[in-house]
Design a protein around this motif. Structure first.
Motif, mmCIF file in Angstrom:
data_model
loop_
_atom_site.group_PDB
_atom_site.id
_atom_site.type_symbol
_atom_site.label_atom_id
_atom_site.label_comp_id
_atom_site.label_asym_id
_atom_site.label_seq_id
_atom_site.Cartn_x
_atom_site.Cartn_y
_atom_site.Cartn_z
ATOM 1 N N ASP A 1 0.750 -0.981 -0.182
ATOM 2 C CA ASP A 1 -0.100 0.144 0.216
ATOM 3 C C ASP A 1 0.774 0.849 -0.170
ATOM 4 O OD1 ASP A 1 -2.422 -1.393 0.431
ATOM 5 O OD2 ASP A 1 -2.276 -1.188 2.543
ATOM 6 N N HIS B 1 -5.527 -1.496 2.188
ATOM 7 C CA HIS B 1 -6.240 1.043 2.346
ATOM 8 C C HIS B 1 -7.103 0.758 0.970
ATOM 9 C CE1 HIS B 1 -3.783 1.956 5.468
ATOM 10 N NE2 HIS B 1 -2.945 2.092 4.806
ATOM 11 N N SER C 1 -2.935 7.270 -1.241
ATOM 12 C CA SER C 1 -4.293 7.035 -0.703
ATOM 13 C C SER C 1 -4.837 6.845 -1.266
ATOM 14 C CB SER C 1 -4.402 7.834 0.339
ATOM 15 O OG SER C 1 -5.864 7.044 0.876
#
Length: 428
Positions: free
Chosen positions: A12, A47, A308
């Motif tokens: 991630d 995520h 993100s």
């Protein structure tokens, strides 16, 4: 329907196209009302969406790498240390290599599925599936994991679907004799797969170019949840966006050189550049050079340091056009699907699947140089009529092709056809 996706984790720290593709498919099926579990291999997936947490990590990168190198099973205390959150986080910081150098043993282990280390770990994975209840379908992320298929087929008799996308990017970095062995292993393991699927007609043809006798491959375009990206607002200043891992292979330097050319010409007033997608520790030197190139115009540049997935929608609403000038021929760019959902056109090199995926929702150019990219970007951003037309076409493609509801429908159609074939065989 109960579906298990088996997909490598990236840690991630950056945008991983294949990881994201798998999670988009899983999320689409989940929203359609099906029971979906995502099982990570190598590194965690923390995520992307809300489907993680139910399956433990299998073939953990730290332990698996050490055991492949030593040829021995790690004692329990050592596995506990290697597979700790801290150790996996450290491994993730070095993950994302674009070359198979030094990873040959692990590559062949996962493709061929015959060495003792692989057998120990596959038995743990199969044991967990038995304990949790058999899914109706298991979906493998890549043919680079095809060694798993034989053991699932023989021990669990669960139908298997396998995605294909960009395997050659990894395999082509192997020495020629090793690359041949990898392709042969994939070809041999194909008999354990009930259906192969891929993301574009380009890549379906590419697989059959490399493996002419390979089984039929079904094309299912990926789709995104388009409501997350929809907007009627455009940025106040013309803004070029780059969203992928920030490295040389993905062409960030080509774009930054093109941006400098455009700023020097000054034919697009107040032109901005937004860069996102994250990077790994191995990319820091490259990124330092990129920043140096952009230094004269750094006030017009934003580099989003942290990756993100939740900020995807915000990113695309903040740009006017997307440009990711890859140096390899990609099966599909999911960033395109996301940009189109926001009505943002794309400017991409005339390579791989780009002409097929973009159509009239942008411009493709050749050769893949900073000068050619700058010309294409200037053509789009100085012609309001062309920009509006490409934007309209992007929205149309998003609704009619790159829509996650359509993706879910096509996947279910494929899964049900496999299950129906299985029932018919049992009746014969």
């Amino acid at each position: 329907m109960k579906v298990l996706f088996v997909t490598p984790g990236s840690g991630d720290g950056y945008f991983c196209g294949n990881c994201y593709r798998d999670n988009l498919m899983a999320q689409a099926l989940h929203r359609a009302g099906h029971e979906v579990t995502v099982m990570p291999l190598y590194l965690p997936l923390n995520h992307i969406g809300d489907l993680q947490g139910t399956a433990p990590l299998f073939f953990p990168a730290t332990t698996y790498y050490v055991e492949q190198k030593t040829g021995r099973r790690s004692p329990r205390w050592m596995r506990k240390l290697f597979d700790s959150k801290a150790a996996l986080s450290m491994a993730a910081s070095f993950a994302g290599t674009t070359t198979a150098e030094g990873m040959e043993d692990m590559t062949f282990s996962m493709i061929e599925g015959t060495d003792p280390t692989f057998l120990r770990h596959i038995n743990e994975l199969i044991g967990w599936i038995r304990q949790e209840g058999h899914p109706d379908i298991i979906h493998l992320s890549s043919s680079l994991l095809i060694g798993i298929a034989k053991h699932i087929n023989e021990q669990l008799h669960i139908p298997i679907v396998c995605s294909l996308q960009d395997e050659e990017v990894w395999i082509d970095t192997l020495a020629p004799e090793y690359a041949q062995r990898a392709w042969q292993g994939i070809s041999h393991g194909a008999k354990w797969i009930d259906q192969f699927v891929t993301t574009s007609h380009y890549y379906e043809k590419e697989i059959h170019r490399r493996l002419p006798s390979f089984p039929a491959v079904e094309v299912i375009y990926p789709g995104v949840e388009i409501t997350r990206y929809q907007t009627d607002v455009w940025p106040s200043n013309p803004t070029i966006g780059f969203f992928y891992r920030m490295n040389e292979l993905d062409g960030l330097d080509i774009l930054t050189d093109a941006f400098v050319i455009l700023k020097e010409r000054n034919n697009i007033p107040n032109l901005k550049l937004l860069i996102g997608g994250g990077y790994m520790s191995t990319d820091k030197g490259f990124l330092s050079k990129v920043r140096q190139t952009l230094r004269p115009y750094i006030k017009d540049v934003t580099i989003e340091e942290d990756y993100s997935w939740k900020r995807h929608a915000d990113f695309y609403r903040a740009i006017s056009v997307l440009a990711v000038p890859l140096r390899f021929q990609e099966g599909i760019g999911l960033y395109l699907c996301e940009a189109f959902a926001a009505g943002r056109p794309a400017v991409e090199p005339q390579t791989g699947s780009f002409p097929e995926i973009i159509g009239e929702a942008g411009i493709t150019y050749q050769p893949n140089t900073a000068t050619a990219l700058a010309e294409a970007l200037e053509q789009l951003l100085t012609n309001d009529k062309l920009l509006a037309s490409c934007s309209s076409r992007a929205l149309h493609l998003s609704k009619t092709r790159y829509n996650d509801e359509l993706t879910a429908q096509q996947l279910l159609k494929t899964y049900n056809a496999i299950l129906e074939r299985g029932k018919n065989r049992l009746q014969i």
